[in-house]
Design a protein around this motif. Sequence first.
Motif, short mmCIF file in Angstrom:
data_model
loop_
_atom_site.label_atom_id
_atom_site.label_comp_id
_atom_site.label_asym_id
_atom_site.label_seq_id
_atom_site.Cartn_x
_atom_site.Cartn_y
_atom_site.Cartn_z
N SER A 234 67.93 23.90 76.66
CA SER A 234 68.69 25.12 76.37
C SER A 234 69.59 24.93 75.15
CB SER A 234 69.53 25.50 77.59
OG SER A 234 70.29 26.66 77.33
N VAL A 235 70.30 23.83 75.11
CA VAL A 235 71.20 23.55 73.98
C VAL A 235 70.41 23.38 72.69
CG1 VAL A 235 72.83 21.89 73.01
CG2 VAL A 235 72.99 22.54 75.42
N LEU A 236 69.32 22.63 72.76
CA LEU A 236 68.51 22.39 71.56
C LEU A 236 67.85 23.67 71.06
CD1 LEU A 236 66.81 18.97 72.40
CD2 LEU A 236 68.75 19.41 70.90
N GLN A 237 67.40 24.53 71.97
CA GLN A 237 66.80 25.80 71.56
C GLN A 237 67.83 26.70 70.90
OE1 GLN A 237 63.78 26.81 71.44
NE2 GLN A 237 62.63 25.42 72.73
N PHE A 238 69.05 26.68 71.40
CA PHE A 238 70.13 27.46 70.79
C PHE A 238 70.38 26.99 69.36
CE2 PHE A 238 74.58 28.01 69.68
CZ PHE A 238 74.81 29.35 69.99
N LEU A 239 70.56 25.69 69.18
CA LEU A 239 70.81 25.14 67.84
C LEU A 239 69.61 25.36 66.92
CD1 LEU A 239 72.50 21.76 68.88
CD2 LEU A 239 73.62 23.84 68.05
N GLN A 240 68.42 25.22 67.49
CA GLN A 240 67.20 25.42 66.71
C GLN A 240 67.11 26.84 66.18
OE1 GLN A 240 63.47 23.88 68.52
NE2 GLN A 240 62.72 25.96 68.32
N GLU A 241 67.46 27.81 67.00
CA GLU A 241 67.41 29.21 66.59
C GLU A 241 68.41 29.50 65.47
OE1 GLU A 241 66.70 33.26 66.22
OE2 GLU A 241 65.48 31.69 67.17
N VAL A 242 69.62 28.95 65.61
CA VAL A 242 70.65 29.17 64.60
C VAL A 242 70.22 28.55 63.27
CG1 VAL A 242 73.04 28.69 63.92
CG2 VAL A 242 72.51 29.30 66.30
N LEU A 243 69.71 27.33 63.32
CA LEU A 243 69.28 26.64 62.10
C LEU A 243 68.09 27.36 61.46
CD1 LEU A 243 69.56 24.26 60.20
CD2 LEU A 243 68.16 22.89 61.75
N ALA A 244 67.12 27.79 62.27
CA ALA A 244 65.95 28.49 61.75
C ALA A 244 66.35 29.81 61.10
CB ALA A 244 64.93 28.73 62.86
N THR A 245 67.34 30.47 61.66
CA THR A 245 67.82 31.74 61.09
C THR A 245 68.36 31.52 59.69
OG1 THR A 245 68.39 32.61 63.28
CG2 THR A 245 69.47 33.63 61.39
N HIS A 246 69.09 30.43 59.49
CA HIS A 246 69.60 30.10 58.15
C HIS A 246 68.46 29.75 57.21
CE1 HIS A 246 74.02 30.05 58.63
NE2 HIS A 246 73.77 29.74 59.89
N LEU A 247 67.53 28.92 57.67
CA LEU A 247 66.44 28.45 56.82
C LEU A 247 65.49 29.59 56.43
CD1 LEU A 247 65.57 25.07 58.58
CD2 LEU A 247 66.81 25.40 56.43
N ALA A 248 65.30 30.55 57.32
CA ALA A 248 64.40 31.66 57.04
C ALA A 248 65.03 32.71 56.14
CB ALA A 248 63.93 32.30 58.35
N GLY A 249 66.35 32.66 56.01
CA GLY A 249 67.03 33.62 55.16
C GLY A 249 67.28 34.96 55.82
N GLU A 250 67.36 34.96 57.14
CA GLU A 250 67.65 36.23 57.83
C GLU A 250 69.08 36.67 57.51
OE1 GLU A 250 66.99 36.07 62.01
OE2 GLU A 250 64.87 36.55 61.82
N ARG A 251 69.27 37.97 57.47
CA ARG A 251 70.61 38.49 57.20
C ARG A 251 71.52 38.26 58.39
NH1 ARG A 251 69.49 44.44 54.42
NH2 ARG A 251 68.37 43.66 52.56
N ALA A 252 72.79 38.04 58.09
CA ALA A 252 73.78 37.87 59.15
C ALA A 252 74.00 39.20 59.86
CB ALA A 252 75.10 37.37 58.56
N PRO A 253 74.23 39.17 61.16
CA PRO A 253 74.47 40.43 61.89
C PRO A 253 75.73 41.12 61.37
CG PRO A 253 75.02 38.52 63.26
CD PRO A 253 74.31 38.00 62.05
N ARG A 254 75.67 42.45 61.30
CA ARG A 254 76.82 43.21 60.81
C ARG A 254 77.85 43.40 61.91
NH1 ARG A 254 73.93 48.15 57.41
NH2 ARG A 254 72.88 46.83 55.84
N VAL A 255 79.09 43.27 61.53
CA VAL A 255 80.19 43.52 62.47
C VAL A 255 81.19 44.44 61.79
CG1 VAL A 255 79.94 41.34 63.73
CG2 VAL A 255 81.38 41.43 61.70
N SER A 256 81.89 45.21 62.57
CA SER A 256 82.87 46.14 62.01
C SER A 256 84.08 45.38 61.48
CB SER A 256 83.32 47.14 63.08
OG SER A 256 83.91 46.46 64.18
N LYS A 257 84.78 45.99 60.55
CA LYS A 257 85.94 45.33 59.93
C LYS A 257 87.03 45.02 60.94
CE LYS A 257 85.22 47.34 55.35
NZ LYS A 257 85.81 48.17 54.26
N ASP A 258 87.15 45.88 61.97
CA ASP A 258 88.22 45.66 62.95
C ASP A 258 87.76 44.81 64.13
OD1 ASP A 258 86.43 47.52 63.85
OD2 ASP A 258 87.94 48.87 64.72
#
Length: 219
Positions: free
Chosen positions: A34-58
């Motif tokens: 579970s921990v490795l899959q979580f880290l793997q997903e975050v790292l793959a998101t960066h490597l693939a160049g996916e856009r960061a999720p949008r959040v409101s200013k507040d």
Amino acid sequence: MSTVAAPKKISPLLAAYLTSLAAHPLRTKAITTSVLQFLQEVLATHLAGERAPRVSKDAPAYAHALAAAKINPKAYKMALYGFCVSAPLGHTLVGLVQKLFAGKTSLAAKIGQLLLGNLVVAPIQVAVYLTFTAIINGARSVDDVAKTLKAGFFKALQVTWMTLPLTMVIAQRYLAPELWVPFINLVQFCTGTYFNTKLKKIRMAMEAKAKKDEEEKKE
């Protein structure tokens, strides 16, 4: 006068992990995966160049921090997949193979175990991994999942066939037995990150093509 070599000392953290693995194998594997899959997903998101999720200013500061790190719901879903699907599946399949060949040490038995692992266990694990990864990364139909499997199944299987035996040889030849499990987990983490990155790029290309086709139809 004979002397007895003192046992090698290992990290207390590693010792605790190996003790937990021996006492509660499925639970320990599930948490680790579970921990490795979580880290793997975050790292793959960066490597693939996916856009960061949008959040409101507040939004709260932690929400902006998570968005900057590209930690999105997909990472939590992959962690859940690792805990509920990947670890139990691997534990069950490998356990069945080990029971089938328990007590058999002949060359034929070793070859049979190797073939069963590569021709039955590995394809099942690869197919399940690609299916869930495709769904988590945005596949919305059976056709989308089928396209992902078609694009990545044999490539993933080939890498598995090449890396797993090599990993075992390196572990057995150069590492102490207590380091085998962490080393294998590290190799699987690296290969999993690679394929998750590839799948994300395939998915983004499919979405871009679909968007382009839709725009052309409107014109």
